[in-house]
Design an enzyme around this catalytic site. Sequence first.
Site, short mmCIF file in Angstrom:
data_model
loop_
_atom_site.label_atom_id
_atom_site.label_comp_id
_atom_site.label_asym_id
_atom_site.label_seq_id
_atom_site.Cartn_x
_atom_site.Cartn_y
_atom_site.Cartn_z
N GLY A 24 -7.67 114.79 -6.87
CA GLY A 24 -6.74 115.57 -6.05
C GLY A 24 -5.60 116.15 -6.87
N THR A 25 -5.10 115.38 -7.83
CA THR A 25 -3.97 115.86 -8.62
C THR A 25 -4.35 117.12 -9.40
OG1 THR A 25 -3.18 113.59 -8.83
CG2 THR A 25 -2.34 115.17 -10.44
N ASN A 67 0.50 111.66 3.33
CA ASN A 67 -0.04 110.39 2.83
C ASN A 67 0.84 109.20 3.16
OD1 ASN A 67 1.44 112.06 0.88
ND2 ASN A 67 1.36 110.26 -0.43
N GLN A 76 -5.65 113.35 2.11
CA GLN A 76 -5.58 112.23 3.07
C GLN A 76 -6.18 112.59 4.42
OE1 GLN A 76 -4.95 109.21 2.36
NE2 GLN A 76 -3.80 109.32 0.44
N SER A 121 -10.14 114.67 -2.63
CA SER A 121 -10.33 113.65 -3.67
C SER A 121 -11.35 112.63 -3.17
CB SER A 121 -8.99 112.96 -3.94
OG SER A 121 -9.16 111.84 -4.77
N HIS A 128 -11.90 109.35 -4.12
CA HIS A 128 -11.64 107.89 -4.00
C HIS A 128 -10.86 107.50 -2.76
CE1 HIS A 128 -7.37 107.34 -5.59
NE2 HIS A 128 -7.58 108.61 -5.91
N THR A 133 -17.55 119.55 -19.66
CA THR A 133 -18.82 119.09 -19.09
C THR A 133 -18.55 118.39 -17.76
OG1 THR A 133 -19.63 118.73 -21.33
CG2 THR A 133 -20.87 117.67 -19.55
N CYS A 163 1.24 106.23 -6.96
CA CYS A 163 1.74 106.65 -8.26
C CYS A 163 3.25 106.43 -8.38
CB CYS A 163 1.40 108.11 -8.51
SG CYS A 163 1.73 109.16 -7.11
N1 PLP Z 1 -2.69 114.37 -2.66
C1 PLP Z 1 -2.46 113.39 -1.78
C2 PLP Z 1 -1.97 113.73 -0.42
C3 PLP Z 1 -2.70 112.06 -2.14
O1 PLP Z 1 -2.45 111.09 -1.26
C4 PLP Z 1 -3.17 111.78 -3.44
C5 PLP Z 1 -3.36 110.39 -3.88
O2 PLP Z 1 -2.62 109.51 -3.49
C6 PLP Z 1 -3.39 112.86 -4.33
C7 PLP Z 1 -3.14 114.14 -3.90
C8 PLP Z 1 -3.89 112.64 -5.72
O3 PLP Z 1 -5.28 112.42 -5.73
P1 PLP Z 1 -5.97 111.77 -7.01
O4 PLP Z 1 -5.60 110.31 -7.01
O5 PLP Z 1 -7.44 111.99 -6.80
O6 PLP Z 1 -5.47 112.50 -8.20
#
Ligand code: PLP
Length: 392
Positions: free
Chosen positions: A71-72, A164, A192, A212, A214, A250, A340
């Site tokens: 996601g990031t 989130n 989320q 994302s 996970h 890749t 994070c």
């Molecule tokens: N965006 C939101 C709303 C999230 O809650 C998160 C992870 O907590 C992310 C982005 C980041 O995703 P990733 O952990 O896959 O980088």
Amino acid sequence: MPAVYLDHNATTPLDPRVARAMTPFLSEWFGNPHSPHETGRTARAAVEDAREETARALACDPDEVIFTSGGTEADNLALRGVMLAARQACDGRAPGPPLVLVTSGAEHPAVVETAQALAREGFPLVAAACSHTGAVTVAALEEALDRAAEIGQPALVSLMLANNETGALSPARELAALAHSRGALFHTDAVQALGKAEVSFRNVAADLLSISAHKIGGPKGAGALLVKRGTPLIPAITGGTQERGLRGGTVNVPAVVGLGEAVALAVRERAANEARVAALAYRLLERASRAAPAMRVNGPTAGGARLAGTWNLRFPGWSGEEMLVRLDLRGVHVSLGAACHSMAARPSHVLLAMGLSEEEARSSVRFSLGPANTEEEMDYVADVLEEVLSPR
Ligand code: PLP
């Protein structure tokens, strides 16, 4: 009682069905999907199947799915990609008005910090006010776009689909329509929301949407950015023609296969999971509010526009950090906010953006439930809360 995991917004356990789908690509089917021979073609077919599965589940076309490392990275690609492409389109012409990025203070750090970095690179940033629930209303975006228009040309609006930390759902379709009416593109972080609320690229009519794996029973390090066909974008990672030239490198085949499977399962099983998680959450809330009558919900209350399993609760007079430790000692795993930042001494930026005081933000804890939680676990957590919150 084994540990009770109530931190599903940080990450989720790998679904065994996803693990099964991934396993062959960690061993015998090891090919590089960009190789021309049969070993490569086997891997390529799996990547393209995952792309089709993702597209079908999220109502977009397969060539609108760009795989990323999560996601990031998807958020970074959306924000940087659009703003740099907009600047490039202006190059060579007479200097025009500054290109403005509009977002809110309640976004994930992947958006907030990328927007701040872009501001330092010359793209003015305007923050839409977020409501006391953690969502941005149409009126608040309208006001932010007015401010952006005074500075320059709003180029991109980035507002998340589900918060989130509080579980607040935003009126994304209306926000997207408003952004478009002012000549801006619209990005939404649906990391989320996926698997917990409806996520349809077509219905939201967004130009870009991040997901994302996970957070939905898939592997860590896999995600995607949906990019509406024709959206100008500069790659964030250069060095190859993979992913339509938008993301060099890749492709991580096992992770992408896992993502495709996880997305398909999350969308197919959403309604049943949502009902189950809602019933569990109400059971916990009902007992927790009896144990701690002063407890308050940060974000939408029950029945509001919210995710069923994300509850940010405030315990006046208590330190969230201390509660986290006490709960952990009793095998209950919760968090203070985004993983994070959960080790940081700073209070949650989302709660502050919603108008809470530092003290209120510091006395808050996030409980995020998943479909594998049980009624027994909820009763155990309520008992633990009662014990932890008993008069000192
Ligand atoms: N965006 C939101 C709303 C999230 O809650 C998160 C992870 O907590 C992310 C982005 C980041 O995703 P990733 O952990 O896959 O980088």
